[in-house]
Structures are given as C-alpha cells and as structure tokens.
Design an enzyme around this catalytic site. Sequence first.
Site, mmCIF file in Angstrom:
data_model
loop_
_atom_site.group_PDB
_atom_site.id
_atom_site.type_symbol
_atom_site.label_atom_id
_atom_site.label_comp_id
_atom_site.label_asym_id
_atom_site.label_seq_id
_atom_site.Cartn_x
_atom_site.Cartn_y
_atom_site.Cartn_z
ATOM 1 N N ASP A 1 0.833 -1.206 0.000
ATOM 2 C CA ASP A 1 0.000 0.000 0.000
ATOM 3 C C ASP A 1 0.866 1.253 0.000
ATOM 4 O O ASP A 1 0.489 2.273 -0.583
ATOM 5 C CB ASP A 1 -0.937 -0.008 1.206
ATOM 6 C CG ASP A 1 -2.070 -0.984 0.952
ATOM 7 O OD1 ASP A 1 -1.907 -2.176 1.254
ATOM 8 O OD2 ASP A 1 -3.095 -0.561 0.401
HETATM 9 O O1 MRU Z 1 -8.214 -3.786 2.481
HETATM 10 P P1 MRU Z 1 -7.940 -3.996 1.042
HETATM 11 O O2 MRU Z 1 -8.646 -5.200 0.489
HETATM 12 O O3 MRU Z 1 -8.168 -2.780 0.208
HETATM 13 O O4 MRU Z 1 -6.394 -4.318 1.058
HETATM 14 C C1 MRU Z 1 -5.705 -4.605 -0.110
HETATM 15 C C2 MRU Z 1 -4.278 -4.870 0.169
HETATM 16 O O5 MRU Z 1 -3.783 -4.815 1.273
HETATM 17 C C3 MRU Z 1 -3.440 -5.094 -1.001
HETATM 18 O O6 MRU Z 1 -2.488 -6.066 -0.742
HETATM 19 C C4 MRU Z 1 -2.783 -3.759 -1.353
HETATM 20 O O7 MRU Z 1 -3.753 -2.756 -1.419
HETATM 21 C C5 MRU Z 1 -2.043 -3.856 -2.603
HETATM 22 S S1 MRU Z 1 -3.169 -4.166 -3.938
HETATM 23 C C6 MRU Z 1 -2.237 -4.358 -5.342
#
Ligand code: MRU
Length: 327
Positions: free
Chosen positions: A209
């Site tokens: 993220d």
């Molecule tokens: O809570 P989310 O489902 O939005 O979390 C997504 C993740 O943690 C992913 O691993 C991250 O955003 C990278 S997506 C390419």
Amino acid sequence: MVVRGAPAIAIAAALSLAVETSKLLSEEQGFTGTSKDAASFLINKLEYLVSSRPTAVNLADAATKLTEIVTNSAASATHANQVFQAYIEAAETMLEDDVASNKAIGSHGSSFIQNLKKDLNKLSVLTHCNTGSLATAGYGTALGVIRALHADGVLDRAYCTETRPFYQGSRLTAYELVHEKIPATLIADSAAAALMKTGRLHAVIVGADRVAANGDTANKIGTYSLALSAKHHGVLFYVAAPLISVDLSLASGDEIVIEERSAKELLNTHGGLGEQVAASGISVWNPAFDVTPANLISGIITDKGVITKTGNEFDIKGFAHKTGSSN
Ligand code: MRU
C-alpha cells in the site's frame, strides 16, 4: 470496501469523477463557471476522495497528478469544458498505465525469481490478501508475478492465505487463481509458518500500500508475520508494487498512517457481514495494515525492475534516479 485494493481504489476514484465530469459536459446547462472554477471543482473533489484511504499511496499520488493536470489546463483554457476534457483524458490514461505497469511488474518478477532459482524446474510461492485484477486496473501486482510465473511454465503451486478478518484471499485471490486455472491451494493465515517448515515454499510475494524511502512496507495486516516466518525458514520474501507506491517523503515505515477498520470485521462472521460470534463487551483492535521492516524484505519488484539491497539496505532513491522515475 465495495472497491478495495490500493490501485483499484485510485483508478475507481479517478474514473468516477471522470463520469461526473462527462455528465456535466453533456448537460445543456452544464457547468456555468470559468476554467479556474472548473479546476477548483475537480481539485476539491479529489481532496475529498484522498481522505478515504490514508495508508495507501496510490490514491494520493493519482490525485496529485490529476490536480497538476487540471491546474495546468486551467492556466491556458478559455472555457471550463477544456479543463474537464483534460481531466477525463488523464483519468482514462491512468487506467491504461496501471495495466501496463502491472504487466511489467509480472515480467520483471518472473525473470528475476527464475534467475535466482535456476536449479529448480518449478517453484511454489505464497501470497497474501488480493493483489490481482480485482485489486488493480487489471493483471495485478504480486498476483501478476504469479500469473507470469505460471505463463512461463515454472510455477508448481501458488498458495494463498484466507487473509482475515475480511477474507480477501479466500474470496478474491482464490477466485482469480481458479479462474486463471493456476494450480493453487488456500491456507489459513495461521498455517503459513507450518507450510514454510515443510520446505515446499520458495518465495512469498505480497503487494504494497505504501513503501517508505528505506523499503519498510505497509501492506495488509498479517504481512509482517509472514515476513518474520519467511526469515526464520530461509524463504525469500518479495514485495511487488509499481514504483509509484514508494513514498520518498517518508524516511521509514514509522511514518506510515495505519487505517483501523470496524470492530464488526472481528466480532461477526464473514468478516463483519454475518452474525456476531464474539462475546459481547470484548474490546477490539483491528488495524487493516501493518509495516514490514526492510530488513525482512529480499527485494522490491517494480514496473522498472527489481530493487535489491546493496549491503543490508535498499537504495530506492538511487534506483528511481537510475531508471528515470524520480520526480
Ligand atoms: O483492504 P484492502 O482489500 O483494500 O487491502 C488490499 C491490500 O492490502 C493489497 O495487498 C494492497 O492494497 C495492494 S493491492 C495491489
């Protein structure tokens, strides 16, 4: 959580504002302000959208780029519609760029891992959360590397965690792996260390993220535990993300804001969607992300190539400069 996954959130935000903008363009009354008013209208909406996702860098990065584009356009435009048109074109380009960047991540990652593991015919990898087509504009980041390993004929098996409490792994990654006919096995998050101990796993590949300048990486809660287990068992641990996920303004992961989510995700079944199973009155701590320190990360697979360590440290700034990606 209707739209989730850092890149998908950024693209959905940019495009949803493009839809609103194109409605204004097509209405007869339309927008009555000046080109500068049009830019302010768009910039205010972008600022509001950014507040929805504090941990991930993608949305803030997209908003910064789009703000720059509308500001520049407003400086020379004679009509508000020209600013709106510039915005729509830029948002559409972001969609195409994300898919291209993910394919580059897949290709760099697959070649790099194959090169490291030359002695193996096939290898098995573990991933966490969902980083595939359902989290991005298409193809995926960490799951993109897995797709590329499979396409290159070197993937024995992909393991995916359930990813509690919201089950992005079992709901989404498992779905994508089955859909793509990639040999895959779902495990409970708590089974990862036991899997590593069997010696059947060669690498862990996760998304990101936000990556700090030193390589510390914020990703879905549970990533840090996986990295600790990987270190203990001598399993390679890779982060796969576009270079724009690196936030050079943050010296380390200590500065990354971690979003906390609803207690219901833990108290109730189905990640909060079902009935309550936990004892009423229990308090809950539910961080949606954690930070994996750079010392546990073997490499960062980006759209510009793989960032490896010089000594014990990543030189991400140097890599960005070398690949012509620094601002
Ligand atoms: O809570 P989310 O489902 O939005 O979390 C997504 C993740 O943690 C992913 O691993 C991250 O955003 C990278 S997506 C390419």
